[in-house]
Design an enzyme around this catalytic site. Structure first.
Site, PDB file in Angstrom:
ATOM      1  N   HIS A  79      -6.340   3.414   0.547  1.00  0.00           N
ATOM      2  CA  HIS A  79      -6.002   3.599   1.964  1.00  0.00           C
ATOM      3  C   HIS A  79      -6.757   4.861   2.360  1.00  0.00           C
ATOM      4  CE1 HIS A  79      -2.807   3.573   5.353  1.00  0.00           C
ATOM      5  NE2 HIS A  79      -3.563   4.627   5.588  1.00  0.00           N
ATOM      6  N   CYS A 139       0.837  -1.201   0.000  1.00  0.00           N
ATOM      7  CA  CYS A 139       0.000   0.000   0.000  1.00  0.00           C
ATOM      8  C   CYS A 139       0.875   1.256   0.000  1.00  0.00           C
ATOM      9  CB  CYS A 139      -0.917  -0.010   1.224  1.00  0.00           C
ATOM     10  SG  CYS A 139      -1.797   1.544   1.456  1.00  0.00           S
ATOM     11  N   GLY A 179     -13.888   8.238  -7.797  1.00  0.00           N
ATOM     12  CA  GLY A 179     -12.546   8.718  -8.119  1.00  0.00           C
ATOM     13  C   GLY A 179     -11.462   8.292  -7.151  1.00  0.00           C
ATOM     14  N   ASP A 208      -0.386  16.800  -1.085  1.00  0.00           N
ATOM     15  CA  ASP A 208      -0.693  15.988  -2.254  1.00  0.00           C
ATOM     16  C   ASP A 208       0.339  16.258  -3.351  1.00  0.00           C
ATOM     17  OD1 ASP A 208      -3.586  14.512  -3.278  1.00  0.00           O
ATOM     18  OD2 ASP A 208      -2.126  15.105  -4.825  1.00  0.00           O
ATOM     19  N   HIS A 263      -3.742   0.638   8.331  1.00  0.00           N
ATOM     20  CA  HIS A 263      -4.439   0.523   7.057  1.00  0.00           C
ATOM     21  C   HIS A 263      -5.952   0.341   7.235  1.00  0.00           C
ATOM     22  CE1 HIS A 263      -4.730  -0.155   2.736  1.00  0.00           C
ATOM     23  NE2 HIS A 263      -5.709  -0.991   3.049  1.00  0.00           N
ATOM     24  N   ASN A 319     -12.919  10.266  -1.273  1.00  0.00           N
ATOM     25  CA  ASN A 319     -13.507   9.512  -2.376  1.00  0.00           C
ATOM     26  C   ASN A 319     -13.554   8.035  -2.003  1.00  0.00           C
ATOM     27  OD1 ASN A 319     -13.659  11.851  -4.041  1.00  0.00           O
ATOM     28  ND2 ASN A 319     -11.473  11.641  -4.476  1.00  0.00           N
ATOM     29  N   HIS A 353      -8.187   8.215   3.164  1.00  0.00           N
ATOM     30  CA  HIS A 353      -7.539   9.531   3.209  1.00  0.00           C
ATOM     31  C   HIS A 353      -8.581  10.612   3.025  1.00  0.00           C
ATOM     32  CE1 HIS A 353      -7.393   8.046  -0.965  1.00  0.00           C
ATOM     33  NE2 HIS A 353      -7.504   9.305  -1.361  1.00  0.00           N
TER      34      HIS A 353
HETATM   35  P1  AMP Z   1      -7.911   9.668  -4.456  1.00  0.00           P
HETATM   36  O1  AMP Z   1      -7.835   9.793  -5.957  1.00  0.00           O
HETATM   37  O2  AMP Z   1      -9.070  10.340  -3.827  1.00  0.00           O
HETATM   38  O3  AMP Z   1      -7.718   8.230  -4.029  1.00  0.00           O
HETATM   39  O4  AMP Z   1      -6.659  10.490  -3.900  1.00  0.00           O
HETATM   40  C1  AMP Z   1      -5.357  10.005  -3.959  1.00  0.00           C
HETATM   41  C2  AMP Z   1      -4.460  11.209  -3.950  1.00  0.00           C
HETATM   42  O5  AMP Z   1      -3.144  10.786  -3.651  1.00  0.00           O
HETATM   43  C3  AMP Z   1      -4.395  11.958  -5.281  1.00  0.00           C
HETATM   44  O6  AMP Z   1      -4.835  13.302  -5.097  1.00  0.00           O
HETATM   45  C4  AMP Z   1      -2.910  11.872  -5.661  1.00  0.00           C
HETATM   46  O7  AMP Z   1      -2.436  13.045  -6.277  1.00  0.00           O
HETATM   47  C5  AMP Z   1      -2.270  11.629  -4.314  1.00  0.00           C
HETATM   48  N1  AMP Z   1      -0.979  10.954  -4.373  1.00  0.00           N
HETATM   49  C6  AMP Z   1      -0.657   9.843  -5.070  1.00  0.00           C
HETATM   50  N2  AMP Z   1       0.624   9.494  -4.826  1.00  0.00           N
HETATM   51  C7  AMP Z   1       1.114  10.418  -3.951  1.00  0.00           C
HETATM   52  C8  AMP Z   1       2.390  10.608  -3.320  1.00  0.00           C
HETATM   53  N3  AMP Z   1       3.424   9.776  -3.545  1.00  0.00           N
HETATM   54  N4  AMP Z   1       2.541  11.665  -2.496  1.00  0.00           N
HETATM   55  C9  AMP Z   1       1.506  12.516  -2.265  1.00  0.00           C
HETATM   56  N5  AMP Z   1       0.287  12.377  -2.817  1.00  0.00           N
HETATM   57  C10 AMP Z   1       0.092  11.350  -3.656  1.00  0.00           C
END
Ligand code: AMP
Length: 112
Positions: free
Chosen positions: A96, A4, A91, A30, A46, A85, A98
């Site tokens: 995990h 993850c 989306g 982000d 997790h 989301n 968030h």
């Molecule tokens: P979601 O699409 O709602 O699952 O959000 C996942 C978020 O994680 C997205 O806004 C991505 O830009 C962000 N994301 C993915 N990989 C990373 C990373 N390595 N560091 C920071 N944010 C990330």
């Protein structure tokens, strides 16, 4: 969970730009910001999404909202949006739990 992305970020195995950390919660900016300020708040343990929150693991969710309240005040954010989301159609791309915290621009409603 060993494969993850956000478990690895919370454990410091993958670098991130930290906003806040304590024993159970981690917050970081982000990588693809959708607003002038955009950070994510996650439980270190997790949980796949809101759909996997139960009475047994829900304490950390209340704590996450206390962290959001504290950190946004420290950053001087008077107005912001908190988004989570759940599932493909909404989306969710990282499985995990968030919470996105977005601030610094006008927001539309309903969200797209
Ligand atoms: P979601 O699409 O709602 O699952 O959000 C996942 C978020 O994680 C997205 O806004 C991505 O830009 C962000 N994301 C993915 N990989 C990373 C990373 N390595 N560091 C920071 N944010 C990330």
């Amino acid at each position: 969970m060993s494969d993850c992305l956000f478990c690895k970020i919370a454990a410091g195995e993958i670098p991130s730009n930290k906003v806040y950390e304590d024993e159970t919660v981690y917050a970081f900016y982000d990588i693809a910001p959708q607003a002038p300020t955009h950070f994510l708040v996650i439980p270190k343990a997790h949980i796949g999404s809101v759909a996997e929150v139960t009475p047994e693991n829900a304490t950390v969710v209340a704590h996450i909202f206390a962290v959001i309240s504290k950190v946004t005040k420290e950053l001087g954010l008077a107005s912001y949006r908190v988004v989570s989301n759940i599932g493909e159609q909404a989306g969710q791309s990282v499985h995990h739990l968030h919470f996105h915290v977005l601030s610094g621009r006008d927001m539309t409603w309903p969200p797209g």
